[in-house]
Design a protein around this motif. Structure first.
Motif, PDB file in Angstrom:
ATOM      1  N   LEU A  87       0.838  -1.196   0.000  1.00 44.29           N
ATOM      2  CA  LEU A  87       0.000   0.000   0.000  1.00 44.29           C
ATOM      3  C   LEU A  87       0.872   1.243   0.000  1.00 44.29           C
ATOM      4  CD1 LEU A  87      -2.457  -1.278   2.710  1.00 44.29           C
ATOM      5  CD2 LEU A  87      -3.088  -0.756   0.359  1.00 44.29           C
ATOM      6  N   THR A  88       0.449   2.250  -0.763  1.00 44.43           N
ATOM      7  CA  THR A  88       1.187   3.510  -0.801  1.00 44.43           C
ATOM      8  C   THR A  88       0.218   4.665  -1.012  1.00 44.43           C
ATOM      9  OG1 THR A  88       2.840   4.804  -2.029  1.00 44.43           O
ATOM     10  CG2 THR A  88       1.650   3.128  -3.262  1.00 44.43           C
ATOM     11  N   ASP A  89       0.587   5.834  -0.505  1.00 41.60           N
ATOM     12  CA  ASP A  89      -0.188   7.049  -0.801  1.00 41.60           C
ATOM     13  C   ASP A  89       0.752   8.148  -1.290  1.00 41.60           C
ATOM     14  OD1 ASP A  89       1.111   7.762   1.519  1.00 41.60           O
ATOM     15  OD2 ASP A  89      -0.632   8.690   2.451  1.00 41.60           O
ATOM     16  N   HIS A  90       1.770   7.725  -2.039  1.00 43.24           N
ATOM     17  CA  HIS A  90       2.869   8.639  -2.396  1.00 43.24           C
ATOM     18  C   HIS A  90       2.408   9.845  -3.206  1.00 43.24           C
ATOM     19  CE1 HIS A  90       3.463   7.232  -6.699  1.00 43.24           C
ATOM     20  NE2 HIS A  90       2.545   6.416  -6.243  1.00 43.24           N
ATOM     21  N   THR A  91       1.319   9.740  -3.951  1.00 46.53           N
ATOM     22  CA  THR A  91       0.909  10.877  -4.783  1.00 46.53           C
ATOM     23  C   THR A  91      -0.075  11.788  -4.069  1.00 46.53           C
ATOM     24  OG1 THR A  91      -0.663   9.358  -5.773  1.00 46.53           O
ATOM     25  CG2 THR A  91       1.318   9.843  -7.040  1.00 46.53           C
ATOM     26  N   TRP A  95      -4.849   6.006  -1.225  1.00 48.46           N
ATOM     27  CA  TRP A  95      -4.080   4.773  -1.071  1.00 48.46           C
ATOM     28  C   TRP A  95      -4.342   3.865  -2.264  1.00 48.46           C
ATOM     29  CZ3 TRP A  95      -0.469   4.063   2.577  1.00 48.46           C
ATOM     30  CH2 TRP A  95      -0.477   4.956   3.666  1.00 48.46           C
ATOM     31  N   HIS A  96      -3.275   3.254  -2.738  1.00 46.26           N
ATOM     32  CA  HIS A  96      -3.416   2.292  -3.827  1.00 46.26           C
ATOM     33  C   HIS A  96      -2.294   1.272  -3.733  1.00 46.26           C
ATOM     34  CE1 HIS A  96      -0.895   5.572  -5.283  1.00 46.26           C
ATOM     35  NE2 HIS A  96      -0.323   4.727  -6.116  1.00 46.26           N
ATOM     36  N   LEU A  97      -2.363   0.272  -4.585  1.00 45.84           N
ATOM     37  CA  LEU A  97      -1.376  -0.811  -4.541  1.00 45.84           C
ATOM     38  C   LEU A  97      -0.263  -0.591  -5.555  1.00 45.84           C
ATOM     39  CD1 LEU A  97      -3.552  -4.059  -4.284  1.00 45.84           C
ATOM     40  CD2 LEU A  97      -1.818  -3.318  -2.646  1.00 45.84           C
ATOM     41  N   HIS A  98       0.946  -0.859  -5.123  1.00 44.46           N
ATOM     42  CA  HIS A  98       2.094  -1.008  -6.027  1.00 44.46           C
ATOM     43  C   HIS A  98       2.571  -2.451  -5.947  1.00 44.46           C
ATOM     44  CE1 HIS A  98       3.711   3.421  -6.206  1.00 44.46           C
ATOM     45  NE2 HIS A  98       2.545   3.267  -6.821  1.00 44.46           N
ATOM     46  N   TYR A  99       3.019  -2.958  -7.065  1.00 46.24           N
ATOM     47  CA  TYR A  99       3.611  -4.303  -7.083  1.00 46.24           C
ATOM     48  C   TYR A  99       5.094  -4.170  -7.364  1.00 46.24           C
ATOM     49  CZ  TYR A  99      -1.231  -5.823  -7.299  1.00 46.24           C
ATOM     50  OH  TYR A  99      -2.561  -6.026  -7.020  1.00 46.24           O
ATOM     51  N   ARG A 100       5.726  -3.253  -6.667  1.00 52.79           N
ATOM     52  CA  ARG A 100       7.148  -2.962  -6.885  1.00 52.79           C
ATOM     53  C   ARG A 100       7.703  -2.237  -5.675  1.00 52.79           C
ATOM     54  NH1 ARG A 100       6.603   2.618  -8.114  1.00 52.79           N
ATOM     55  NH2 ARG A 100       4.646   3.104  -9.144  1.00 52.79           N
ATOM     56  N   GLU A 101       9.037  -2.175  -5.622  1.00 49.75           N
ATOM     57  CA  GLU A 101       9.716  -1.400  -4.587  1.00 49.75           C
ATOM     58  C   GLU A 101       9.462   0.086  -4.835  1.00 49.75           C
ATOM     59  OE1 GLU A 101      11.960  -3.411  -2.710  1.00 49.75           O
ATOM     60  OE2 GLU A 101      11.565  -5.145  -3.969  1.00 49.75           O
TER      61      GLU A 101
END
Ligand code: ZN
Ligand code: ZN
Length: 175
Positions: A87-91, A95-101
């Motif tokens: 989970l990330t909220d970087h933008t 919140w959404h999913l990333h499938y990466r570092e």
């Protein structure tokens, strides 16, 4: 660009980049941003050959002979290009999913995004929904996001061209 449940934006970006391969990393970044991707990590000239390799692998998925081969080829992309979901909220827009570092170079980011987006598209809409234009001399790739899932041409122009040709073939005297 968030991965929506059908991966539509990501798979369309893959087709757009495959159909007209970027010639510089600056062009690649511009086109990714135009498609709605937040490019906040680093990018260097090394990202360009990486992206071309990703697109080569992706076109092999498009050109697979059947569903099993398509799945096997895409599974190879997913194995090499993705990490555990997080989970990330970087933008700052949810919140959404990333499938990466985090903070991957652009080439690696696109590897993950295109692999997962294509997987979501195929399992969500149908394994047959990737193809090339039915006009023999046009090899443009498309992701079929139509309601019926029977898209055959890259564009209305190619559809018209083929209709004219088929009409002429069935009415030879009219030529
Ligand atoms: Zn994100
Ligand atoms: Zn076409």
């Amino acid at each position: 660009m968030h991965l929506n449940p059908y991966g539509e934006d990501a798979v369309n970006l893959a087709a757009e980049l495959a159909n007209e391969r970027p010639r510089s990393v600056e062009e690649l970044v511009d086109r990714c941003r135009a498609a709605g991707l937040v490019v906040e990590g680093p990018f260097t000239d090394d990202d360009l050959p990486h992206v071309h390799a990703v697109l080569d692998a992706w076109e092999a998925v498009v050109d697979a002979a059947d569903e099993r081969e398509r799945a096997a080829r895409l599974n190879l992309m997913l194995a090499a290009g993705t990490a555990h979901p997080r989970l990330t909220d970087h933008t700052g827009d949810g919140w959404h999913l990333h499938y990466r570092e985090d903070d991957l170079p652009l080439g690696a980011l696109l590897f993950s995004l295109i692999g997962v987006g294509t997987a979501l598209h195929l399992v969500g809409r149908g394994m047959h929904r990737l193809g090339r234009c039915a006009v023999a001399e046009c090899d443009t790739v498309f992701a079929d996001t139509t309601r019926t899932g029977r898209r055959r041409y890259c564009s209305q122009r190619c559809a018209n061209r083929d209709a004219v040709r088929r009409h002429r073939a069935s009415h030879p005297s009219a030529a």
